[in-house]
Scaffold this active site. Sequence first.
Site, PDB file in Angstrom:
ATOM      1  N   PHE A  67       6.372   0.331   8.866  1.00 18.30           N
ATOM      2  CA  PHE A  67       5.531   1.274   9.687  1.00 18.30           C
ATOM      3  C   PHE A  67       4.338   0.870   9.937  1.00 18.30           C
ATOM      4  CE2 PHE A  67       2.897   5.007  10.519  1.00 18.30           C
ATOM      5  CZ  PHE A  67       3.360   5.442  11.844  1.00 18.30           C
ATOM      6  N   ASP A 102      -0.263  -5.552   5.960  1.00 19.66           N
ATOM      7  CA  ASP A 102      -0.715  -4.059   6.188  1.00 19.66           C
ATOM      8  C   ASP A 102      -0.695  -3.216   5.019  1.00 19.66           C
ATOM      9  OD1 ASP A 102      -0.741  -1.360   6.973  1.00 19.66           O
ATOM     10  OD2 ASP A 102       0.675  -1.426   8.297  1.00 19.66           O
ATOM     11  N   LYS A 142      -6.539   4.687   5.926  1.00 19.60           N
ATOM     12  CA  LYS A 142      -6.021   5.959   4.876  1.00 19.60           C
ATOM     13  C   LYS A 142      -7.107   6.181   3.845  1.00 19.60           C
ATOM     14  CE  LYS A 142      -1.522   6.594   5.993  1.00 19.60           C
ATOM     15  NZ  LYS A 142      -0.429   5.772   6.415  1.00 19.60           N
TER      16      LYS A 142
END
Length: 403
Positions: free
Chosen positions: A138, A223, A252
Site C-alpha cells: 500500500f 516506503d 503518519k
Amino acid sequence: MSQAVSRADFDQVMVPNYAPADYIPVKGVGSRVWDQSGKEYIDFAGGIAVNSLGHAHPKLVAALNEQAQKVWHVSNSLTNEPALRLARKLIDATFAERVFFCNSGAEANEAAFKLARKFAIDNGGADKHEIIATANSFHGRTFFTVTVGGQPKYSDGFGPRPGGVTHIAYNDLAALKAAISDKTAAVVVEPVQGEGGVLPATLEYLKGVRELCDQHKALLVFDEVQTGVGRSGSLFAYQEYGVTPDILTSAKSLGGGFPIGAMLTTAAIAKHFGVGTHGSTYGGNPLACAVAEAVIDTVNTPEVLQGVKAKHDRFKTRLDAIGKATGAFTQVRGLGLLLGCVLADAYKGKAKDFMTAAAREGLMVLQAGPDVIRFAPSLVIPDADIDEGLTRFERAVKSVVAA
Ligand SMILES: *Cc1c(COP(=O)(O)O)cnc(C)c1O
C-alpha cells in the site's frame, strides 16, 4: 454558533467512501480517548500509526501554540525556519542529504516515484522508467500511488492506469530477480507491509533487493510511511534492518497528528528535482514542521526507542497468551509497536468484528485487511494502559469467540 452533530449526520453530509464507527471521539489525553457520550477508550490504534506520542502531548501542544503565534504559512517562494530545522534534524539522523516536504504519505510517495523516474530517465534514457512493487503493498490513494500499490481493488474502476508498473510477490527474491532489468527505474518496498497485514520483510530479502537494485542501477525506495519515526524501535525501520534505501518516504507518525509528509534522499538523486519540477502549496508548512520537529526531538531518544522495544515484548507476551487461550489467532507478528494478530482459519475475514467488539469494551484497535487485527499505539503508551487495554482486548476476543 456551534451546532450539535452526531454519527447519523455522516451519511447526510459526507461522500460515502468511509464507514466510520458508531461513536465520535471528542477528547484525548495520552493513550485515553473519550467519545461524545463520555465513554472512555484506550487507544491501541493511534489514528493508524499517526498519533506517535498519543493525544495532546505537552511538547507537541507547546510547539504548535508557539508557532501559531509566529507565522502559519508562507509560500514556497520563501523558506521558513521550522522546515529548515526539521530537514537538518532528519538529515543528521539518517542516510539522507536532502528533504522534500509535503502533506501526506501518498504525496511523499508520489514525489518519490516521480523523482525515481526522473533520475532514471535522465541517466539511462526514456526506456528506464519501470517501477517494480510488491503484491499487497500500500502506497497511498493518488492514482500513481494506488497503481504502484499491490492491491488492484484500490486502482480498479478509474480507467487507464499510469503504465510501466509491475508487481511481484513480497519477500520473494527469486521473483524480483526474474522481473528486474536495466529498464527498472526503481524497486519500491515497505520494510513491514502495514495495510497488507503487518508482514515484516526478512533481512535476507531486503539485503538481496539492495544488491539487485545496485546491479541494475535501479533506485531502492523504502516506503516508511507506516514503519518510520520510531515505530520499529529504531528511528526508521531501515536502520533496524541495516539496509539503506536511496529514497525514503515518511508521514503518519512524523506529524504526530498534524498532517505532514517527507521524502528523504541523497544530494546526487535530489538534484534531478530542479527548480519547477515538483511542488506542493502546503508542503513544508511552518505549523506542520514545528510539530514534526518536536516529534523527532522527542521520539529520537534512547529512552523512547528502547521503550518501544520493551513495550513490543509486553504486547507480544500477552497477545501470544490470548491467542493460545482463545484460539482466535495463530500468530502475533510485527516490529516494535506495529503488531498484527493473524486470525485463525475459523475467524478469517472477521477482523472488523474484533474491532467492533473491542470498541464495545472501550478499546480502539485496527484491522490490516480482513484477516489481521492490528495495533499501532502511541510510542510512549504507559505500561498500565497496555495492561488494561489488553484486558479489554481479551474480553473482546472472548466475546467474538463465544458468539
Ligand atoms: C498510510 C500509508 C500511505 C498513505 O499515506 P496517506 O497519508 O494516507 O496518504 C502510504 N504508504 C504506507 C506504507 C502507508 O501505511
